[in-house]
Design a protein around this motif. Structure first.
Motif, mmCIF file in Angstrom:
data_model
loop_
_atom_site.group_PDB
_atom_site.id
_atom_site.type_symbol
_atom_site.label_atom_id
_atom_site.label_comp_id
_atom_site.label_asym_id
_atom_site.label_seq_id
_atom_site.Cartn_x
_atom_site.Cartn_y
_atom_site.Cartn_z
ATOM 1 N N SER A 96 0.836 -1.208 0.000
ATOM 2 C CA SER A 96 0.000 0.000 0.000
ATOM 3 C C SER A 96 0.868 1.254 0.000
ATOM 4 O O SER A 96 0.536 2.244 -0.659
ATOM 5 N N GLU A 108 -5.005 2.687 2.970
ATOM 6 C CA GLU A 108 -4.661 2.631 4.398
ATOM 7 C C GLU A 108 -3.305 1.936 4.565
ATOM 8 O O GLU A 108 -3.045 0.898 3.947
ATOM 9 N N THR A 116 -4.849 -4.044 4.422
ATOM 10 C CA THR A 116 -5.651 -3.871 3.209
ATOM 11 C C THR A 116 -6.665 -5.005 3.103
ATOM 12 O O THR A 116 -6.293 -6.178 3.153
ATOM 13 N N ASP A 135 -3.586 -2.062 -5.647
ATOM 14 C CA ASP A 135 -3.097 -2.602 -4.373
ATOM 15 C C ASP A 135 -4.066 -3.691 -3.918
ATOM 16 O O ASP A 135 -5.278 -3.566 -4.135
#
Ligand SMILES: Nc1nc2c(ncn2[C@@H]2O[C@H](COP(=O)(O)OP(=O)(O)OP(=O)(O)O)[C@@H](O)[C@H]2O)c(=O)[nH]1
Ligand SMILES: [Mg+2]
Length: 391
Positions: A96, A108, A116, A135
């Motif tokens: 991420s 996040e 994630t 992601d």
């Protein structure tokens, strides 16, 4: 080891590959599984079939949940830009963080694993093109048949390329790399072109079985190949062969439908490494030679600038700029597969240009001098400007 599947099992498999809906596929696969005799030779097929079945059930479940009010996690990501590239890797390696550094997305990020939960897309701007990065939740290398793995690998199967991320603080880094590679391989996702690769495209448009590609058939003839395919009820197909390929490889391609995904590997958090060179060397050793291994640090912004260029090359895409006579080239490139010819570009621009094609003038890498005249079959290079002359 050859599978020697009975005719009944082969027929069920044909039914599976022809099934149109998920429900039909699930039913056909269940029937296939119960028709396969259990012995050493069928172990791999059974493993594949059970995993595929689990993936399909997962997908069905997700769709159902979506239908009854969107309670399910959204896992499908609409493609955008010139290609979709998934960022895969074990927990907490900085996937991420890398997305956040390379794109405008705000995923996040936390020091805890499994942060994630759903895929997050972002756009990487590389010169004048945009590449979509996605992601993903982490790969679970312990419970390899977890439902999260099914979903994440489903995304990878659907993408155009993979960025596989590891990190310096992975613990047993070599073990983690090996497990990640075998997780992909077990699910039929091939990251290298160096090993023998077989792709079978069923096509009504071809007469019989046609072998193409630069690979070699090891220990079998095209006739034997056609016989094997016929036993799976495949009568018209193009068989693409790269590298050295055995008849067993062909059979496993029929069954598991392997897909090649261009891949690059990142070793992240290189800022934490005492001997970065040594570490990268260790990882490279485990990775096929045609897969680049790049040390990076998302936190310190190291090694990230080159990624756009490396990814674009790995995707085997080129940019072509069309122009009309006496005008400036269109600033927005056509992004096409490497190997595309002038006439193919003409077709994309307008049928009229293709039908009445006379010649083209090219400025760029594919010609010896600027404005050189070429014919319809001339192969273009990245950055070429093309001016098509048609009647
Ligand atoms: N030192 C250092 N820490 C980093 C780097 N990149 C990420 N981190 C830290 O590593 C932790 C995990 O980062 P994430 O980006 O959330 O990792 P992830 O792979 O997305 O994690 P999951 O979503 O849980 O799989 C965070 O605390 C980051 O700040 C880096 O290059 N160097
Ligand atoms: Mg994450």
């Amino acid at each position: 080891m050859p599978a020697n599947l009975p005719a009944e099992a082969k027929a069920k498999l044909a039914k599976y590959s022809e099934a149109r809906t998920i429900e039909e596929k699930i039913r056909a696969l269940e029937e296939f599984i119960s028709s396969v005799p259990k012995h050493k030779g069928t172990e791999n097929i059974m493993l594949w079939a059970r995993r595929r079945l689990a993936e399909l059930r997962e997908e069905l479940e997700l769709r159902k949940r979506k239908r009854v009010g969107g309670g399910g996690l959204q896992f499908f990501v609409e493609k955008a830009g010139v290609a979709q590239v998934v960022i895969l890797g074990p927990p907490n390696v900085g996937k991420s963080s890398i997305l956040a550094k390379l794109t405008n997305a705000k995923p996040e990020i936390s020091p805890y694993p499994y942060t994630t939960k759903t895929p997050v897309p972002g756009m990487l701007v590389y010169e004048d093109v945009q590449i979509q990065l996605v992601d993903t939740p982490p790969l679970n290398l312990v419970d390899i048949d977890s439902s999260l793995n099914n979903r994440v690998l489903g995304l990878a199967r659907n993408a155009d390329a993979i960025i596989l991320v590891f990190s310096v603080d992975c613990g047993e880094l070599e073990e983690v790399v090996k497990r990640s590679l075998s997780l992909l391989e077990d699910r039929g996702i091939v990251v290298t072109r160096l090993k023998g690769v077989v792709r079978i495209k069923k096509s009504r448009g071809v007469e019989g079985v046609k072998v193409v590609g630069s690979g070699r058939l090891l220990g079998f003839t095209e006739d034997e190949l056609a016989k094997l395919l016929a036993s799976y009820r495949i009568f018209n197909a193009i068989v693409e062969v790269e590298g050295d390929v055995t008849l067993d490889d062909v059979e496993s391609a029929i069954i598991t439908s392997k897909v090649y995904k261009p891949t690059i590997v990142l070793v992240n958090k290189i800022d934490l490494a005492e001997e970065p060179g040594e570490l990268v060397e260790k990882v490279s050793h485990l990775i096929p030679a045609d897969v680049p291994v790049i040390p990076v640090s998302a936190e310190k912004s190291l090694g990230l600038k080159v990624l756009g260029d490396i990814l674009f090359k790995k995707l085997d895409l080129i940019r072509v700029y069309t122009k009309s006579p006496n005008k400036e080239p269109d600033p927005n490139p056509l992004v096409v597969k490497r190997g595309t010819t002038v006439i193919e570009v003409a077709e994309m621009v307008h049928v009229r240009l293709a039908k009445g094609f006379k010649y083209a003038k090219i400025w760029g890498r594919s010609v010896k001098y600027p404005g050189q005249r070429v014919g319809a079959e001339h192969i273009l290079e990245d950055g070429d400007v093309v001016e098509i002359h048609a009647s």
